[in-house]
Design a protein around this motif. Structure first.
Motif, short mmCIF file in Angstrom:
data_model
loop_
_atom_site.label_atom_id
_atom_site.label_comp_id
_atom_site.label_asym_id
_atom_site.label_seq_id
_atom_site.Cartn_x
_atom_site.Cartn_y
_atom_site.Cartn_z
N MET A 31 -0.69 -0.43 -13.66
CA MET A 31 0.36 0.36 -13.01
C MET A 31 0.69 1.61 -13.84
N ARG A 32 -0.32 2.15 -14.50
CA ARG A 32 -0.10 3.23 -15.47
C ARG A 32 -0.33 4.62 -14.87
N GLU A 33 -0.36 4.73 -13.54
CA GLU A 33 -0.75 5.98 -12.92
C GLU A 33 0.41 6.91 -12.58
N GLY A 34 1.56 6.72 -13.19
CA GLY A 34 2.63 7.70 -13.09
C GLY A 34 3.67 7.47 -12.01
N SER A 35 3.58 6.38 -11.26
CA SER A 35 4.62 6.09 -10.27
C SER A 35 5.82 5.45 -10.97
N PRO A 36 7.04 5.84 -10.59
CA PRO A 36 8.22 5.28 -11.25
C PRO A 36 8.52 3.86 -10.77
N PHE A 37 8.82 3.00 -11.73
CA PHE A 37 9.32 1.66 -11.43
C PHE A 37 10.00 1.15 -12.69
N HIS B 89 0.83 -1.20 0.00
CA HIS B 89 0.00 0.00 0.00
C HIS B 89 0.87 1.26 0.00
N PRO B 90 0.35 2.39 -0.48
CA PRO B 90 1.08 3.66 -0.37
C PRO B 90 1.38 3.97 1.10
N LYS B 91 2.53 4.59 1.37
CA LYS B 91 2.91 4.86 2.75
C LYS B 91 2.08 5.99 3.34
N ALA B 92 1.93 5.99 4.64
CA ALA B 92 1.15 7.00 5.34
C ALA B 92 1.74 8.38 5.11
N GLY B 93 0.86 9.34 4.89
CA GLY B 93 1.30 10.71 4.73
C GLY B 93 1.63 11.11 3.32
N ALA B 94 1.62 10.16 2.39
CA ALA B 94 1.94 10.46 0.99
C ALA B 94 0.67 10.44 0.16
N LEU B 95 0.46 11.47 -0.65
CA LEU B 95 -0.72 11.51 -1.51
C LEU B 95 -0.61 10.49 -2.63
N ARG B 96 0.55 10.43 -3.28
CA ARG B 96 0.81 9.42 -4.30
C ARG B 96 2.13 8.74 -3.98
N HIS B 97 2.09 7.42 -3.86
CA HIS B 97 3.31 6.67 -3.53
C HIS B 97 3.05 5.19 -3.78
N SER B 98 4.08 4.46 -4.14
CA SER B 98 4.03 3.01 -4.19
C SER B 98 5.36 2.44 -3.74
N PRO B 99 5.34 1.41 -2.91
CA PRO B 99 6.58 0.75 -2.52
C PRO B 99 7.13 -0.18 -3.60
#
Length: 309
Positions: free
Chosen positions: A101-107, A71-81
């Protein structure tokens, strides 16, 4: 410390399969919901904060929702581990989840050049812009350390090796975008924590066990292995299909040349079947097939299983 979470343990279609009323699917829909499984994928991490996926199944969105570690980390609006995805083949049930996974998070996507060629040839995967989602080719028997999105080392070593199998079924009879030499269509992985040297193997598809593969797996702490069918003619006998396990590029669990016999006496600490088809009676807890598998030291994979090495 190497952590592994089973995101999905089923073969293509999952359990229950959407259009199937076989014994396993009927039970999964009614009185045995514990039989439900999504399509095969795992996540692993060396630090518990940054995770890599092996394959991205069509069920990825629901798998991520069901897995708090991702899950995205607490306190972050957009994040992925999720730092990256490692593909072992180009099958639908290994690559389709990338589209979720097309929502703009880098991986990063790590795959054999033949699989990357499949992605490149299909414009739908352009939703994963390469400025944000890097596509990194991997070589056979060439260990590499996948980087985190900021470029720092992950502390993990991945070694990909060829496994007997078949190319993606949707390319049968067609020119392969990456060439038809057969290399890279089906890969196994050895994944190692560089700090602790603990490692495990992942093989979601395997047509037969070679002496070379036995030598690789001997003494391993953990092996995830192809458990698609119990017997080679399973789909035909059940009236569910016209192909054998071998015809689909998958070894049977049972039989003189099956996975249970082939991987016996290799001093593997923990052996887990995954990529299990809905037709496979070993999914049923009280079945003779389950008892035989467990008696031989095998575990039938289930979604949500977490292992710490």
């Amino acid at each position: 410390m190497l952590r592994v979470v089973v995101l999905g343990a089923a073969a293509g279609g999952g359990v229950p399969q959407w259009n199937c009323r076989c014994e396993v699917c009927r039970a999964a829909r009614s009185d045995q919901p514990e039989l439900k499984r999504s399509q095969a994928s795992i996540a692993f991490s060396a630090d518990g904060a940054h995770w890599f996926l092996v394959n991205a199944s069509p069920d990825l969105r629901q798998q991520l929702i069901a897995t708090p570690q991702l899950h995205p980390k607490a306190g972050a609006l957009r994040h992925s581990p999720i730092a990256g995805v490692i593909l072992t083949n180009g099958e639908i049930d290994a690559v389709t989840g990338l589209l979720s996974m097309r929502e703009g998070s880098p991986f990063s996507i790590h795959a054999h050049p033949k699989v990357l060629a499949i992605l490149k040839s299909n414009s739908i995967f352009n939703v994963l812009g390469e400025k944000t989602v890097k596509r990194v080719p991997i070589g056979i028997d060439q260990a590499f350390e996948p980087a985190l999105p900021d470029g720092s080392p992950s502390g993990i070593e991945v070694l990909a090796f060829t496994v007997p199998g078949k190319g993606a079924w949707y390319l049968e009879g067609k020119a392969h975008p990456g060439g038809d030499d057969g290399a890279g269509d089906t890969l196994g992985l050895r994944i190692r924590d560089r700090a602790t040297n603990r490692h495990f193997f992942f093989l979601a598809a395997c047509a037969h066990v070679t002496p070379e593969l036995k030598a690789r797996l001997k003494g391993a702490p953990l092996v995830f292995f192809d458990g698609t069918v119990w017997r080679d003619d399973e789909l035909i006998a059940a009236g569910l299909g016209a192909k054998t396990g071998q015809g689909m590029g998958h070894i049977a669990m049972s039989g003189d040349h099956g996975a249970i016999a082939a991987l016996a006496d290799l001093a593997i600490d923990r052996k887990i079947f995954l990529h299990i088809n809905n037709s496979n009676p070993a999914l049923l807890a009280g079945s003779k097939e389950r008892k035989l598998a467990e008696g031989a030291g095998w575990q039938i994979g289930a979604d949500g299983t977490e292992i710490v090495l």
